[in-house]
Design a protein around this motif. Structure first.
Motif, PDB file in Angstrom:
ATOM      1  N   VAL A 697       0.862  -1.181   0.000  1.00  0.00           N
ATOM      2  CA  VAL A 697       0.000   0.000   0.000  1.00  0.00           C
ATOM      3  C   VAL A 697       0.896   1.227   0.000  1.00  0.00           C
ATOM      4  O   VAL A 697       1.727   1.398   0.905  1.00  0.00           O
ATOM      5  CB  VAL A 697      -0.929   0.027   1.230  1.00  0.00           C
ATOM      6  CG1 VAL A 697      -1.857   1.238   1.157  1.00  0.00           C
ATOM      7  CG2 VAL A 697      -1.712  -1.265   1.342  1.00  0.00           C
ATOM      8  N   THR A 698       0.761   2.090  -1.016  1.00  0.00           N
ATOM      9  CA  THR A 698       1.542   3.315  -1.090  1.00  0.00           C
ATOM     10  C   THR A 698       0.765   4.454  -0.439  1.00  0.00           C
ATOM     11  O   THR A 698      -0.420   4.670  -0.740  1.00  0.00           O
ATOM     12  CB  THR A 698       1.851   3.667  -2.548  1.00  0.00           C
ATOM     13  OG1 THR A 698       2.580   2.582  -3.140  1.00  0.00           O
ATOM     14  CG2 THR A 698       2.690   4.929  -2.632  1.00  0.00           C
ATOM     15  N   LEU A 699       1.440   5.188   0.476  1.00  0.00           N
ATOM     16  CA  LEU A 699       0.809   6.290   1.188  1.00  0.00           C
ATOM     17  C   LEU A 699       1.221   7.614   0.557  1.00  0.00           C
ATOM     18  O   LEU A 699       2.330   7.725   0.009  1.00  0.00           O
ATOM     19  CB  LEU A 699       1.201   6.276   2.667  1.00  0.00           C
ATOM     20  CG  LEU A 699       0.389   5.359   3.599  1.00  0.00           C
ATOM     21  CD1 LEU A 699       0.437   3.908   3.152  1.00  0.00           C
ATOM     22  CD2 LEU A 699       0.877   5.493   5.041  1.00  0.00           C
ATOM     23  N   PRO A 700       0.393   8.639   0.638  1.00  0.00           N
ATOM     24  CA  PRO A 700       0.736   9.939   0.059  1.00  0.00           C
ATOM     25  C   PRO A 700       1.871  10.625   0.802  1.00  0.00           C
ATOM     26  O   PRO A 700       2.184  10.289   1.955  1.00  0.00           O
ATOM     27  CB  PRO A 700      -0.568  10.723   0.188  1.00  0.00           C
ATOM     28  CG  PRO A 700      -1.310  10.073   1.299  1.00  0.00           C
ATOM     29  CD  PRO A 700      -0.958   8.620   1.229  1.00  0.00           C
ATOM     30  N   ALA A 701       2.478  11.611   0.173  1.00  0.00           N
ATOM     31  CA  ALA A 701       3.665  12.274   0.716  1.00  0.00           C
ATOM     32  C   ALA A 701       3.386  13.038   2.001  1.00  0.00           C
ATOM     33  O   ALA A 701       4.307  13.300   2.783  1.00  0.00           O
ATOM     34  CB  ALA A 701       4.250  13.217  -0.336  1.00  0.00           C
ATOM     35  N   ASN A 702       2.142  13.413   2.235  1.00  0.00           N
ATOM     36  CA  ASN A 702       1.825  14.179   3.452  1.00  0.00           C
ATOM     37  C   ASN A 702       1.345  13.298   4.602  1.00  0.00           C
ATOM     38  O   ASN A 702       0.777  13.786   5.579  1.00  0.00           O
ATOM     39  CB  ASN A 702       0.765  15.228   3.136  1.00  0.00           C
ATOM     40  CG  ASN A 702      -0.550  14.605   2.684  1.00  0.00           C
ATOM     41  OD1 ASN A 702      -0.604  13.407   2.421  1.00  0.00           O
ATOM     42  ND2 ASN A 702      -1.594  15.429   2.586  1.00  0.00           N
ATOM     43  N   ALA A 703       1.581  12.005   4.520  1.00  0.00           N
ATOM     44  CA  ALA A 703       1.074  11.065   5.532  1.00  0.00           C
ATOM     45  C   ALA A 703       2.048  10.947   6.695  1.00  0.00           C
ATOM     46  O   ALA A 703       2.801   9.983   6.801  1.00  0.00           O
ATOM     47  CB  ALA A 703       0.823   9.708   4.905  1.00  0.00           C
ATOM     48  N   ASP A 704       2.046  11.926   7.602  1.00  0.00           N
ATOM     49  CA  ASP A 704       2.811  11.839   8.837  1.00  0.00           C
ATOM     50  C   ASP A 704       1.874  11.362   9.946  1.00  0.00           C
ATOM     51  O   ASP A 704       0.858  12.016  10.228  1.00  0.00           O
ATOM     52  CB  ASP A 704       3.403  13.202   9.204  1.00  0.00           C
ATOM     53  CG  ASP A 704       4.590  13.568   8.339  1.00  0.00           C
ATOM     54  OD1 ASP A 704       4.964  12.745   7.484  1.00  0.00           O
ATOM     55  OD2 ASP A 704       5.122  14.674   8.521  1.00  0.00           O
ATOM     56  N   LEU A 705       2.192  10.244  10.551  1.00  0.00           N
ATOM     57  CA  LEU A 705       1.288   9.673  11.546  1.00  0.00           C
ATOM     58  C   LEU A 705       2.062   8.897  12.605  1.00  0.00           C
ATOM     59  O   LEU A 705       3.167   8.429  12.366  1.00  0.00           O
ATOM     60  CB  LEU A 705       0.261   8.763  10.871  1.00  0.00           C
ATOM     61  CG  LEU A 705       0.802   7.698   9.891  1.00  0.00           C
ATOM     62  CD1 LEU A 705       1.113   6.402  10.621  1.00  0.00           C
ATOM     63  CD2 LEU A 705      -0.186   7.460   8.775  1.00  0.00           C
ATOM     64  N   ARG A 706       1.464   8.803  13.770  1.00  0.00           N
ATOM     65  CA  ARG A 706       2.006   7.950  14.828  1.00  0.00           C
ATOM     66  C   ARG A 706       1.194   6.667  14.936  1.00  0.00           C
ATOM     67  O   ARG A 706       1.742   5.581  15.042  1.00  0.00           O
ATOM     68  CB  ARG A 706       2.000   8.686  16.175  1.00  0.00           C
ATOM     69  CG  ARG A 706       2.314   7.752  17.338  1.00  0.00           C
ATOM     70  CD  ARG A 706       2.408   8.452  18.666  1.00  0.00           C
ATOM     71  NE  ARG A 706       2.546   7.483  19.746  1.00  0.00           N
ATOM     72  CZ  ARG A 706       2.773   7.784  21.015  1.00  0.00           C
ATOM     73  NH1 ARG A 706       2.888   9.053  21.365  1.00  0.00           N
ATOM     74  NH2 ARG A 706       2.891   6.835  21.927  1.00  0.00           N
ATOM     75  N   TYR A 707      -0.137   6.808  14.926  1.00  0.00           N
ATOM     76  CA  TYR A 707      -1.015   5.650  15.022  1.00  0.00           C
ATOM     77  C   TYR A 707      -1.499   5.290  13.617  1.00  0.00           C
ATOM     78  O   TYR A 707      -2.039   6.136  12.894  1.00  0.00           O
ATOM     79  CB  TYR A 707      -2.202   5.954  15.928  1.00  0.00           C
ATOM     80  CG  TYR A 707      -1.808   6.209  17.361  1.00  0.00           C
ATOM     81  CD1 TYR A 707      -1.706   5.176  18.281  1.00  0.00           C
ATOM     82  CD2 TYR A 707      -1.519   7.510  17.798  1.00  0.00           C
ATOM     83  CE1 TYR A 707      -1.335   5.416  19.600  1.00  0.00           C
ATOM     84  CE2 TYR A 707      -1.154   7.762  19.109  1.00  0.00           C
ATOM     85  CZ  TYR A 707      -1.064   6.709  20.004  1.00  0.00           C
ATOM     86  OH  TYR A 707      -0.692   6.942  21.309  1.00  0.00           O
ATOM     87  N   LEU A 708      -1.316   4.043  13.253  1.00  0.00           N
ATOM     88  CA  LEU A 708      -1.702   3.523  11.943  1.00  0.00           C
ATOM     89  C   LEU A 708      -2.842   2.528  12.143  1.00  0.00           C
ATOM     90  O   LEU A 708      -2.725   1.597  12.953  1.00  0.00           O
ATOM     91  CB  LEU A 708      -0.504   2.840  11.292  1.00  0.00           C
ATOM     92  CG  LEU A 708      -0.752   2.004  10.046  1.00  0.00           C
ATOM     93  CD1 LEU A 708      -1.149   2.892   8.875  1.00  0.00           C
ATOM     94  CD2 LEU A 708       0.491   1.201   9.704  1.00  0.00           C
ATOM     95  N   ARG A 709      -3.955   2.747  11.414  1.00  0.00           N
ATOM     96  CA  ARG A 709      -5.102   1.851  11.571  1.00  0.00           C
ATOM     97  C   ARG A 709      -5.555   1.327  10.215  1.00  0.00           C
ATOM     98  O   ARG A 709      -5.677   2.092   9.251  1.00  0.00           O
ATOM     99  CB  ARG A 709      -6.266   2.575  12.242  1.00  0.00           C
ATOM    100  CG  ARG A 709      -7.377   1.622  12.674  1.00  0.00           C
ATOM    101  CD  ARG A 709      -8.375   2.307  13.573  1.00  0.00           C
ATOM    102  NE  ARG A 709      -9.346   3.094  12.823  1.00  0.00           N
ATOM    103  CZ  ARG A 709     -10.224   3.921  13.380  1.00  0.00           C
ATOM    104  NH1 ARG A 709     -10.194   4.107  14.689  1.00  0.00           N
ATOM    105  NH2 ARG A 709     -11.088   4.583  12.646  1.00  0.00           N
ATOM    106  N   LEU A 710      -5.828   0.046  10.147  1.00  0.00           N
ATOM    107  CA  LEU A 710      -6.376  -0.593   8.971  1.00  0.00           C
ATOM    108  C   LEU A 710      -7.813  -0.983   9.275  1.00  0.00           C
ATOM    109  O   LEU A 710      -8.068  -1.780  10.196  1.00  0.00           O
ATOM    110  CB  LEU A 710      -5.562  -1.838   8.598  1.00  0.00           C
ATOM    111  CG  LEU A 710      -4.052  -1.636   8.387  1.00  0.00           C
ATOM    112  CD1 LEU A 710      -3.390  -2.972   8.057  1.00  0.00           C
ATOM    113  CD2 LEU A 710      -3.782  -0.634   7.281  1.00  0.00           C
ATOM    114  N   ASP A 711      -8.765  -0.397   8.520  1.00  0.00           N
ATOM    115  CA  ASP A 711     -10.179  -0.753   8.670  1.00  0.00           C
ATOM    116  C   ASP A 711     -10.536  -1.758   7.574  1.00  0.00           C
ATOM    117  O   ASP A 711     -10.496  -1.429   6.378  1.00  0.00           O
ATOM    118  CB  ASP A 711     -11.057   0.489   8.546  1.00  0.00           C
ATOM    119  CG  ASP A 711     -11.149   1.258   9.845  1.00  0.00           C
ATOM    120  OD1 ASP A 711     -10.597   0.773  10.857  1.00  0.00           O
ATOM    121  OD2 ASP A 711     -11.754   2.341   9.859  1.00  0.00           O
TER     122      ASP A 711
END
Length: 731
Positions: A697-711
């Motif tokens: 899964v490729t994430l966009p360039a602005n995807a700064d995150l600490r918690y990652l969730r898959l729904d």
């Protein structure tokens, strides 16, 4: 603890190691705050009748050893982690800091040796020498996991026979044995006090003040005769060879702890008392040379009863100063010196209300210096206040094991070693029935210096101040306020479930703390739970502000809430597979490292043993499976800090037994675990064993995150969400 030191978990989570000399922790000779000085006592600690001077800040022809934080070395147990080693003919010369007529010296000699130090005052050799011995040192406790030979130092005191003034010189010179001198206490000892009116003197009952005869029966007779009054112990040395019992409604009083000396390894041993026992102004010096937890080798073993007090005592060479069981309500223990015990200094062992331990000086304990242990029934509304503690060489300075509405206030604690922190607030039970922490635990105004250690069982460090849900969740409110932590070799605050079972640490508030020169991190979070931090400032942080890696990895998350006013510790240690070394600094991000591996993971549901941690354990053959027939399902992993994640690799077990399937999912991100935004919209991802059962899964360039969730909303191969690995990468 005297009846069994904390045995922390032995599973090593990572290979954290302390270098042989912790050069990251600055300890410059001449700048150390010495115990007993006004500077040290301004904020915390006892008001002491002496002033201490470190040997390494004095002039010497010997060799300085340390600083060293390695368990099992002489320097690691020294005050300031430094001392001065004298060979024959070498000396250390102190500039006297105050008017004095007596000196007490903390020292070490090689195992199996004894001798003396010559004493010089302004260049003139005294006829008296200061005896030194290894007899009470080199204690082995092989039944305590992780312990090594320890308890290297001892204390020896001497009345000089003359007065010296501030600025005078006192030198100690080795003559017939190698001596390592740690610290010297200078004191103006008052003259012996007189007999109280109406008191029963032990000498009138046949006690021998020369120390030659056995005075046990004389003490017993005096106690019996003085019921409701005072037993007087005149100046002298007295041998009491067996324990006193049925001590109640009486005061035992001496002429001062330098003048009235009782030689006994077990002074009072009784399981109950009617109370109103007052012990004051004499010394009890034992002959305990090892730790035997089956023997009551204590000054007080058991109960003094309600409304009792212990004050002005000098207690030395015992297993424990006071091991208090039974009823001790409204007991006051104040202004005592407890030195060189092979186990605890004092342990309030349950069944006690309104006990106040204050103004005491403790040095060189072989376990917790001061402990409350709520066995059988809780300690209630009791406190440790304004005590000065130096060099507990196996466990904690202060330990609170359970109890209700407990206060730890304005204590000064320094140089803990091996298996302990400066202060431990813990639900470790040791035995049942145990009463966990309850109500409000107040930890206020304490100063911790060089506190914390590398735990040999955990293979990782313990913080200067530790909150530990060892055997059960912490439900009490723990308020930690106005704390000063200086030169901790590792972390300042540690939150841990030391039994390795993942019990939560909750309801913790840290308000107003000053952290200086901490070796690794300010906050070491290793348990699920939460704490709020307000007005916590840090300078000289060795590695990063926060290490946040709950254990076990699938036990949940630890949430640090910023209450405002915090500064100097906003970075997060980025690699939960390694422990930071003192002064190491946070490593540069590795774009090839899986950020999710070993991180805390949670899910909306799990099937049987297929728990969320199986998807971040680095093993593609194990897997998480959600509750069946219950879409949608969510899988969440805490990366520990905000990360510029660009790529996810999702895996199922590579076995051909896993037929091809498509899982439909979306990717969400959060910086705080509560507010979520969609990073990648819902889409179907194909998993095929012919191509490794892997989807990217490729994430966009602005995807700064600490918690990652898959729904996950669908799975064509099984009525549940399934992942064997969820991997996150920076590129």
């Amino acid at each position: 603890m005297s009846q069994g030191t904390p045995r922390h978990r032995t599973t090593a989570r990572a290979a954290g190691r302390l270098s042989a000399v912790a050069t990251a922790v600055a300890l410059t000779a001449g700048t150390l705050v010495t115990l007993g000085t006004p500077a040290a006592q301004a904020a915390a600690g006892a008001t002491l009748p002496f002033t201490s001077v470190e040997a390494e800040s004095a002039s010497s022809t010997g060799a300085r050893i340390g600083p060293d934080y390695t368990q099992g070395t002489v320097a690691s147990e020294a005050s300031g982690r430094q001392a001065v080693r004298l060979n024959s003919g070498q000396r250390v010369e102190f500039t006297v800091p105050r008017a004095a007529n007596a000196i007490n010296v903390s020292y070490n000699v090689p195992d199996g040796q004894s001798g003396s130090l010559d004493v010089y005052v302004n260049g003139t050799k005294l006829a008296k020498t200061l005896p030194v011995t290894s007899k009470y040192s080199y204690v082995d406790t092989g039944w305590i996991a992780g312990s090594k030979t320890h308890h290297f130092f001892d204390n020896a005191r001497l009345l000089l026979g003359r007065n010296v003034q501030a600025g005078d010189k006192i030198a100690l010179q080795a003559s017939n044995v190698q001596v390592t001198v740690d610290v010297a206490d200078f004191e103006q000892v008052a003259d012996a006090t007189g007999k109280p009116s109406g008191a029963v003197s032990v000498t009138d009952k046949g006690a021998d003040p020369s120390g030659q005869g056995d005075s046990t029966q004389a003490f017993r007779a005096a106690i019996s005769a003085a019921q409701g009054g005072v037993v007087w112990i005149p100046p002298g040395d007295y041998r009491v060879t067996s324990s006193l019992q049925n001590v109640q409604n009486v005061t035992l009083q001496g002429a001062g702890s330098w003048h009235s000396v009782v030689h006994s390894s077990s002074f009072i041993d009784q399981q109950s008392s009617a109370g109103n026992v007052h012990l004051k102004d004499f010394a009890v010096i034992g002959e305990v040379t090892e730790r035997n937890d089956g023997s009551p080798d204590n000054f007080v073993n058991g109960s003094l009863g309600a409304n009792s007090s212990v004050s002005g005592m000098w207690l030395q060479h015992l297993k424990v100063g006071l091991w208090l069981t039974g009823t001790n309500d409204n007991l006051v223990v104040e202004n005592n010196r407890i030195l060189d015990t092979t186990a605890d200094g004092l342990n309030l062992n349950g069944t006690a209300k309104n006990v106040h331990v204050r103004g005491n000086f403790l040095r060189n304990q072989g376990d917790d210096s001061l402990a409350m242990w709520s066995l059988n029934s809780p300690d209630i509304s009791s406190s440790f206040e304004n005590n000065t503690i130096s060099q507990p060489n196996l466990a904690n300075g202060i330990a609170i094991y359970g109890g209700t509405d407990i206060t730890v206030r304005n204590n000064l604690i320094s140089d803990t070693n091996a298996l302990g922190s400066g202060i431990a607030i813990s639900n470790q039970k040791f035995l049942d029935p145990f009463h966990p922490l309850a109500g409000t635990i107040t930890v206020d105004g304490n100063t911790l210096v060089r506190a914390g250690a590398m735990n040999p069982n955990w293979k990782h460090p313990m913080g200067a101040l530790r909150v530990d849900s060892y055997d059960s969740q912490i439900n009490a409110t723990v308020n930690i306020t106005d704390t000063t932590i200086t030169d901790s070799p590792y972390s300042a605050f540690e939150f841990v479930s030391g039994g390795g079972t993942g019990h939560p640490v909750k309801n913790v508030n840290v308000t107003g703390a000053t952290v200086k020169n901490t070796g690794t991190v300010v906050v070491q979070a290793e348990a699920q739970g939460a704490a709020t931090f307000k007005n916590v400032t840090a300078t000289g942080v060795g590695s990063a502000g926060v290490y946040n890696c709950p254990y076990p990895a699938d036990s949940g998350t630890f949430t640090l809430t910023d209450g405002g006013g915090n500064s100097g510790w906003n970075s997060t240690w980025s690699d939960c597979t390694t422990w930071p070394e003192p002064g190491q600094g946070n490593p540069a991000p590795d774009p090839t490292r899986n950020l999710a591996k070993g991180r805390p993971a949670t899910a909306t549901g799990s099937q049987d043993v297929y728990t969320p941690g199986k998807a971040v354990d680095g093993d593609a053959n194990s897997y998480w499976e959600s509750s069946n027939n219950a879409f949608p399902q969510a899988f969440t992993v805490d990366l520990g800090s905000s990360q510029a994640v660009r790529r996810l690799v999702l895996k199922l077990p590579p076995s051909s037994a896993w037929g091809a399937r498509t899982e439909t999912l979306s990717v969400l991100g959060s910086t705080d675990g509560s507010g979520w935004s969609t990073v990648v919209g819902s889409k179907g991802y194909r998993f095929d064993p012919a191509t490794g059962n892997t989807a990217t899964v490729t994430l966009p360039a602005n995807a700064d995150l600490r918690y990652l969730r898959l729904d996950v909303t669908a799975n064509t191969g099984w009525p549940a969400a399934q992942f064997s690995e969820v991997e996150a990468y920076l590129q």
